[in-house]
Design an enzyme around this catalytic site. Structure first.
Site, PDB file in Angstrom:
ATOM      1  N   LYS A  79       0.837  -1.196   0.000  1.00 12.43           N
ATOM      2  CA  LYS A  79       0.000   0.000   0.000  1.00 12.43           C
ATOM      3  C   LYS A  79       0.873   1.248   0.000  1.00 12.43           C
ATOM      4  CE  LYS A  79      -3.666  -0.385   2.642  1.00 12.43           C
ATOM      5  NZ  LYS A  79      -4.282  -0.503   3.988  1.00 12.43           N
ATOM      6  N   ARG A 120      -3.177   3.531   8.618  1.00 16.03           N
ATOM      7  CA  ARG A 120      -3.547   2.365   7.821  1.00 16.03           C
ATOM      8  C   ARG A 120      -2.423   1.332   7.788  1.00 16.03           C
ATOM      9  NH1 ARG A 120      -4.694   4.735   2.062  1.00 16.03           N
ATOM     10  NH2 ARG A 120      -5.927   2.824   1.904  1.00 16.03           N
ATOM     11  N   GLY A 131      -8.376  -7.155   5.084  1.00 15.28           N
ATOM     12  CA  GLY A 131      -9.188  -7.248   6.292  1.00 15.28           C
ATOM     13  C   GLY A 131      -8.493  -7.884   7.485  1.00 15.28           C
ATOM     14  N   MET A 176      -5.671  -6.778   9.102  1.00 12.34           N
ATOM     15  CA  MET A 176      -5.078  -5.872  10.084  1.00 12.34           C
ATOM     16  C   MET A 176      -5.916  -4.611  10.164  1.00 12.34           C
ATOM     17  SD  MET A 176      -1.087  -6.554   9.515  1.00 12.34           S
ATOM     18  CE  MET A 176      -1.223  -6.081   7.834  1.00 12.34           C
ATOM     19  N   ARG A 219      -3.526  -1.852  -6.032  1.00 10.25           N
ATOM     20  CA  ARG A 219      -2.684  -3.047  -5.972  1.00 10.25           C
ATOM     21  C   ARG A 219      -3.121  -3.974  -7.104  1.00 10.25           C
ATOM     22  NH1 ARG A 219      -5.661  -4.624  -0.455  1.00 10.25           N
ATOM     23  NH2 ARG A 219      -7.723  -4.774  -1.324  1.00 10.25           N
ATOM     24  N   HIS A 240     -16.531  -9.066   1.991  1.00 13.93           N
ATOM     25  CA  HIS A 240     -15.468  -9.929   2.520  1.00 13.93           C
ATOM     26  C   HIS A 240     -15.560 -11.342   1.941  1.00 13.93           C
ATOM     27  CE1 HIS A 240     -13.643 -12.661   5.541  1.00 13.93           C
ATOM     28  NE2 HIS A 240     -12.701 -11.736   5.536  1.00 13.93           N
ATOM     29  N   SER A 260      13.376 -43.348 -12.993  1.00 17.13           N
ATOM     30  CA  SER A 260      12.186 -42.578 -12.659  1.00 17.13           C
ATOM     31  C   SER A 260      12.190 -42.422 -11.148  1.00 17.13           C
ATOM     32  CB  SER A 260      10.935 -43.313 -13.127  1.00 17.13           C
ATOM     33  OG  SER A 260       9.797 -42.625 -12.682  1.00 17.13           O
ATOM     34  N   GLY A 308      10.869 -42.155  -7.797  1.00 19.75           N
ATOM     35  CA  GLY A 308       9.636 -42.404  -7.051  1.00 19.75           C
ATOM     36  C   GLY A 308       9.757 -41.634  -5.749  1.00 19.75           C
ATOM     37  N   CYS A 363       8.030 -39.473 -10.852  1.00 17.43           N
ATOM     38  CA  CYS A 363       6.653 -39.958 -10.921  1.00 17.43           C
ATOM     39  C   CYS A 363       5.961 -39.937  -9.565  1.00 17.43           C
ATOM     40  CB  CYS A 363       6.612 -41.364 -11.523  1.00 17.43           C
ATOM     41  SG  CYS A 363       7.468 -42.566 -10.496  1.00 17.43           S
ATOM     42  N   TYR A 377      11.464 -35.271 -17.796  1.00 22.64           N
ATOM     43  CA  TYR A 377      10.010 -35.101 -17.686  1.00 22.64           C
ATOM     44  C   TYR A 377       9.564 -35.175 -16.235  1.00 22.64           C
ATOM     45  CZ  TYR A 377       9.687 -40.151 -16.959  1.00 22.64           C
ATOM     46  OH  TYR A 377       9.818 -41.407 -16.448  1.00 22.64           O
TER      47      TYR A 377
HETATM   48  P1  ADP Z   1      -7.628  -2.197   4.140  1.00 24.36           P
HETATM   49  O1  ADP Z   1      -6.224  -2.613   4.021  1.00 24.36           O
HETATM   50  O2  ADP Z   1      -8.407  -3.019   5.075  1.00 24.36           O
HETATM   51  O3  ADP Z   1      -8.275  -1.993   2.814  1.00 24.36           O
HETATM   52  P2  ADP Z   1      -7.288   0.637   4.233  1.00 24.36           P
HETATM   53  O4  ADP Z   1      -6.111   1.201   4.933  1.00 24.36           O
HETATM   54  O5  ADP Z   1      -7.217   0.609   2.763  1.00 24.36           O
HETATM   55  O6  ADP Z   1      -7.591  -0.779   4.844  1.00 24.36           O
HETATM   56  O7  ADP Z   1      -8.514   1.497   4.667  1.00 24.36           O
HETATM   57  C1  ADP Z   1      -9.820   1.081   4.503  1.00 24.36           C
HETATM   58  C2  ADP Z   1     -10.669   2.179   3.958  1.00 24.36           C
HETATM   59  O8  ADP Z   1     -10.557   3.355   4.726  1.00 24.36           O
HETATM   60  C3  ADP Z   1     -10.288   2.622   2.574  1.00 24.36           C
HETATM   61  O9  ADP Z   1     -10.882   1.802   1.620  1.00 24.36           O
HETATM   62  C4  ADP Z   1     -10.853   4.010   2.488  1.00 24.36           C
HETATM   63  O10 ADP Z   1     -12.199   3.976   2.123  1.00 24.36           O
HETATM   64  C5  ADP Z   1     -10.725   4.492   3.908  1.00 24.36           C
HETATM   65  N1  ADP Z   1      -9.562   5.358   3.980  1.00 24.36           N
HETATM   66  C6  ADP Z   1      -8.292   4.997   4.144  1.00 24.36           C
HETATM   67  N2  ADP Z   1      -7.476   6.069   4.121  1.00 24.36           N
HETATM   68  C7  ADP Z   1      -8.252   7.146   3.935  1.00 24.36           C
HETATM   69  C8  ADP Z   1      -8.002   8.550   3.790  1.00 24.36           C
HETATM   70  N3  ADP Z   1      -6.781   9.052   3.835  1.00 24.36           N
HETATM   71  N4  ADP Z   1      -9.055   9.344   3.610  1.00 24.36           N
HETATM   72  C9  ADP Z   1     -10.297   8.827   3.552  1.00 24.36           C
HETATM   73  N5  ADP Z   1     -10.599   7.536   3.660  1.00 24.36           N
HETATM   74  C10 ADP Z   1      -9.600   6.702   3.863  1.00 24.36           C
HETATM   75 MG    MG Z   2      -7.762  -0.892   1.436  1.00 19.23          MG
HETATM   76 MG    MG Z   3      -8.591  -2.905   7.242  1.00 23.31          MG
END
Ligand code: ADP
Ligand code: MG
Ligand code: MG
Length: 907
Positions: free
Chosen positions: A48, A118, A127, A129, A363, A479, A787, A789, A854, A874
């Protein structure tokens, strides 16, 4: 855990001595077109952070911020979960830069800067962390925000979100306490959804949240923004070693990372009013691969509202243009900018604040195997990538999804409900209502469909073991959908007609009720939920899948054979592209009722004549089987292994069957029993099996060789090319092979003479006993091919009984004494060394020695890489894994820059 800590802390002590902590740069800035990091720094800044820096450089509109390195997280854990000295000073310094870039001030009520904290490791762990938004709000700042934006509602909405997220992810206050308060206020004020609450309502929510917070935490919600920031940073670091994150890494085989980075980024707001929105999107459809913008958004919302399934998000493609033409046009431009830069499908997050678009993340998008294949082929056509890159874009292991059956389109089906086609594939199973229940029942051998309103990260264990996942709420980016696609598990999401009562373990659709024992079929490609077990049909190699396989074949140098014992196996494998049979196990041909009877007669025979008479009855069966296989393989090499298992395995073990057998052979029960106990061995895997059988009873070998050569001659007479390879199992010495070769040659020559057909064949051996590998230069004087095994070779090299390994192997894996199950992925450091040595020694006396593998490993992509590297000719694997092996072999060739084209060029 303690083991890890001591190991690491030793290292960090050393590191401290040699390099003073101050010289380590821990924080990297990005903003307003400039960035200290970039896409190449994923190890250090996480995926990220690296991409936020990179998008800033493009330049795309990214809110300014900074990234704290993954190394810092590692240090934090090494220090026994303490922030390294000096970190917060460096953070404060960078905060000043963000203030300058945004023209706002952290903690200043008149012109406040708010930030998001973040998480973001090198590998995305959706989801797993924590993320906290709106840091920097307090009682004074909220008033200031309200004045500044003339939007009191927005200010309090942001504040209540902060208290909730901070309380939940940083201080461990269970989310449902906040949910409860919010519902109470909504009910009292007649609000249906969150956005119905006005400023006064949200003020009340804030008051209640603060009370919940102080009651449970035992302290007031911190008013000092820097305290909030420090705690939030620490919480992200801590989440790296949380149970959920650890389990996710385990399941996804993510190893060797020091920690997560932390991104501190200025906030932009999707919740300031109806000209604001937040959303997530893929540049192409991650389920089918179709080249079409694929995203969802919510007006007047923040952060994870879209994925959390609180309100139903809108489809960008059909709805965004109606909401804002300008934003929609901008997003379409972003799609092509991102794809041109990253040359791959992007999964990105955006927020629109008062009509202005901001990019918050991008990503490479996770995708199904079907999508991966479609996208790779399309991108070559679009000249974004070349063929080799396209081949590398498809994960060989994921092809499993495409090789598995789908529902028979002609089958009758009773459709109960329709949801979103969230992750393709067909799944049939009984209903489990919680992830825990799913795990338990699967362990007991049941096939399970996990049914939930919506899944959450804690459910991944249960999702992993289930055949399929069905949810009643949530969208294509919920999710359940994202995780299921990642796992390749079929998923139908948001099937609104399904009413789930997990307390009473019942599921209602219309008037019908289903319980834990009901069977459902779900189709992740259509979204259909069907009653009972709908029949399945086999998969086909066609369309873009066929194209990728054609390209793979162009670059790979390893040949791919199959392990197959019947003409049907042979046919399936050829359809999947097998170039020969690497292992035909003849014992499987003895188990049908008629044959097993003759087999038993042979084993119980008391004289050699009687044994030969029984063998003569088996001969025609074997000959027919071989003929069938030769016909299917039509000229491709077929390696036939002579009888391998201990004879004991063919005899009946209960008295009733023994009595019947005695009767039919005119023997007494005692005679049968005594032969059974005579053949009993304490350790049959190391006992009288393999070529040891032929040494004792050469007549068994003679019968099999006769059947092979007769079948081959017959085939040739019918105009079919044949190329038989006779394989002796389990040899450990050259003398064994020499001894058996006499019988083999005599028999073969006799048949050739009798039939008058010229029939070249090869005489070779399986390398399964370590001694054979070590003395391969002697063995190869007699054997014309090897071969490996690797099942037995692994068993004997480790001294792990294949049949009992599950009593201790799980402990070895958990305690990280072994990184992987050596029966699944070849142990290259040990068993692999034996293979490498045997190939080298063998070819030193016989330069054209044909070498293959094999064991089960032949279909394991990591093992295939090794086989390429040590120069095998092979790999051989089960029919359904043939395409996987073809692709893995191409990856190995391309990655080691040793492709077919290159080889031909060299010649
Ligand atoms: P995850 O890794 O779980 O996707 P993120 O760090 O991407 O967590 O944050 C989840 C959500 O929080 C993002 O999808 C976005 O909608 C919101 N978010 C993150 N950073 C910002 C920011 N700087 N301003 C506004 N919203 C944010
Ligand atoms: Mg995100
Ligand atoms: Mg998150």
């Amino acid at each position: 855990m303690p083991k890890l800590l001591t190991k690491r802390s030793k290292k960090s002590k050393k590191a401290k001595k040699s390099s003073p902590a101050r010289s380590v740069k821990r924080v990297y800035f990005f903003g307003n077109g400039k960035a200290e990091g970039g896409a190449h720094l994923k190890d250090l800044l996480g995926g990220k952070g690296a991409n936020l820096a990179d998008m800033t450089l493009v330049p795309l509109p990214v809110p300014p911020g900074f990234t704290i390195t993954t190394e810092t997280c590692g240090d934090y854990n090494d220090l026994g979960q303490k922030l390294p000295k000096g970190l917060m000073n460096e953070v404060k310094g960078h905060l000043l830069r963000v203030e300058k870039a945004t023209g706002k001030k952290f903690g200043d009520a008149k012109n406040p800067l708010l930030v998001a904290v973040r998480s973001g490791a090198k590998v995305s762990m959706p989801g797993m962390m924590d993320t906290v938004l709106n840091i920097g709000m307090n009682d004074a700042v909220v008033e200031g925000m309200a004045r500044l934006t003339s939007n009191e509602r927005f200010a309090y909405d942001s504040y209540r979100r902060l208290i909730n997220m901070f309380g939940d992810t940083v201080m461990g206050v269970d989310h449902h306490h906040f949910e409860h308060e919010l519902s109470e206020v909504k009910n009292a004020r007649g609000a249906k959804v969150d956005t119905d609450l006005d400023a006064d309502g949200l003020k009340e929510v804030v008051q209640r949240y603060k009370k919940v917070y102080s009651q449970i935490v035992g302290d007031e919600f911190p008013q000092n923004p820097l305290v909030q920031l420090e705690h939030a940073i620490e919480a992200v670091f801590k989440s790296w070693m949380g149970d959920r994150a650890i389990k996710y890494r385990e399941l996804n085989d993510i190893r060797g990372l020091r920690g997560t980075a932390v991104n501190v980024q200025s906030m932009v707001f999707g919740n300031m009013g109806d000209d604001c929105a937040t959303g997530v999107a893929f540049t192409r459809n991650p389920s089918t691969g179709e080249n079409r913008f694929y995203g969802e958004f919510l007006v007047n919302a923040q952060g994870e509202d879209v994925v959390a399934g609180i309100r139903t998000p809108l489809d960008c493609q059909s709805e965004m243009g109606k909401w804002s033409k300008k934003s929609w046009a901008e997003l379409l431009k972003v799609k092509s900018t991102l794809e041109k830069r990253y040359k791959d499908v992007q999964d990105f997050e955006f927020t629109i604040e008062k009509g202005k678009l901001f990019m918050l993340q991008t990503r490479n998008g996770k995708r199904t195997a079907a999508a991966a294949v479609q996208i790779a082929v399309d991108m070559v056509k679009e000249r974004l990538i070349d063929e080799k890159t396209a081949v590398l874009r498809v994960d060989p292991a994921s092809l499993d999804q495409l090789l598995h059956p789908t529902f028979d389109p002609k089958a009758e089906k009773k459709i109960l409900a329709k949801g979103l086609p969230a992750s393709p594939g067909a799944a049939v199973g009984k209903i489990a209502f919680t992830a825990e229940e799913a795990e338990k029942r699967v362990a007991d051998g049941e096939k399970i469909i996990l049914v939930r309103r919506e899944t959450e990260p804690a459910d991944i264990g249960g999702m992993h073991v289930s055949e399929g996942i069905l949810t009643s709420t949530g969208g294509m980016t919920s999710h359940a959908a994202v995780v299921a696609r990642g796992m390749g598990t079929p998923c139908v999401a948001g099937a609104g007609a399904v009413h789930i009562d997990s307390a009473s373990r019942q599921l209602k659709i219309g008037d019908a009720t289903y319980g834990p024992d009901s069977v459902l079929s779900i189709d992740g490609s259509t979204g259909e939920v069907m009653e009972g077990s709908v029949p399945l049909v086999e998969a086909k190699l066609s369309g873009p899948f066929g194209t990728i396989m054609k390209w793979a074949d162009k670059y790979r140098t390893l040949k791919i054979r199959t392990n197959g014992d019947t003409p049907t196996d042979a046919r399936v494998a050829r359809e999947f592209g097998a170039e020969g049979i690497g292992l035909c196990r003849t014992e499987h041909m003895f188990f049908d009722p008629q044959r097993i009877h003759h087999m038993r007669e042979m084993i119980l025979a008391q004289t050699i004549e009687a044994r030969k008479a029984a063998l003569a009855k088996l001969l025609p069966y074997q000959r027919d089987d071989f003929l069938g296989i030769f016909k299917e393989m039509n000229g491709l090499p077929v390696t036939i292994r002579l009888l391998d298992p201990p004879l004991h395995e063919f005899l009946p073990h209960n008295e009733k069957d023994q009595q019947e057998l005695a009767n039919s052979l005119g023997m007494s029960l005692d005679q049968v029993k005594s032969r059974v106990s005579q053949l009993h061995e304490a350790n049959p895997m190391l006992g009288h099996r393999g070529d040891r059988l032929a040494v004792t009873y050469p007549e068994i070998l003679e019968m099999q060789v006769q059947a092979i050569i007769e079948a081959a001659c017959q085939a040739k007479k019918e105009g079919i090319k044949v190329s038989p390879e006779i394989m002796i199992p389990l040899a450990g010495t050259k003398k064994e092979l020499d001894y058996l070769k006499v019988f083999t040659t005599e028999t073969a020559e006799r048949v050739i003479k009798e039939t008058g057909v010229k029939m070249p064949y090869l005489y070779g051996t399986m390398i399964e006993v370590p001694r054979a590998a070590v003395t391969a230069d002697e063995i190869a004087q007699t054997a014309e091919f090897f071969s490996f095994g690797t099942n037995d070779l692994t068993q004997m090299t480790f001294g792990y009984s294949r049949d009992d390994v599950n009593s201790f192997l799980p402990d070895y894996l958990k305690k990280e004494i072994l990184e992987r199950d050596p029966f699944q992925t070849l142990d290259t450091d040990g068993v692999g060394q034996l293979i490498e040595m045997a190939v080298r020694k063998g070819r030193s006396v016989r330069p054209d020695l044909k070498c293959g593998i094999c064991g089960e490993h032949g279909g394991d992509p990591k093992s295939v890489h090794f086989c390429h590297k040590v120069g095998l000719n092979y790999v051989s694997c089960s029919p359904y894994r043939v395409p996987i092996a073809r692709l893995a072999a191409a990856h190995a060739a391309i990655l080691s820059d040793d492709t077919k084209a290159k080889r031909n060029g060299r010649k």
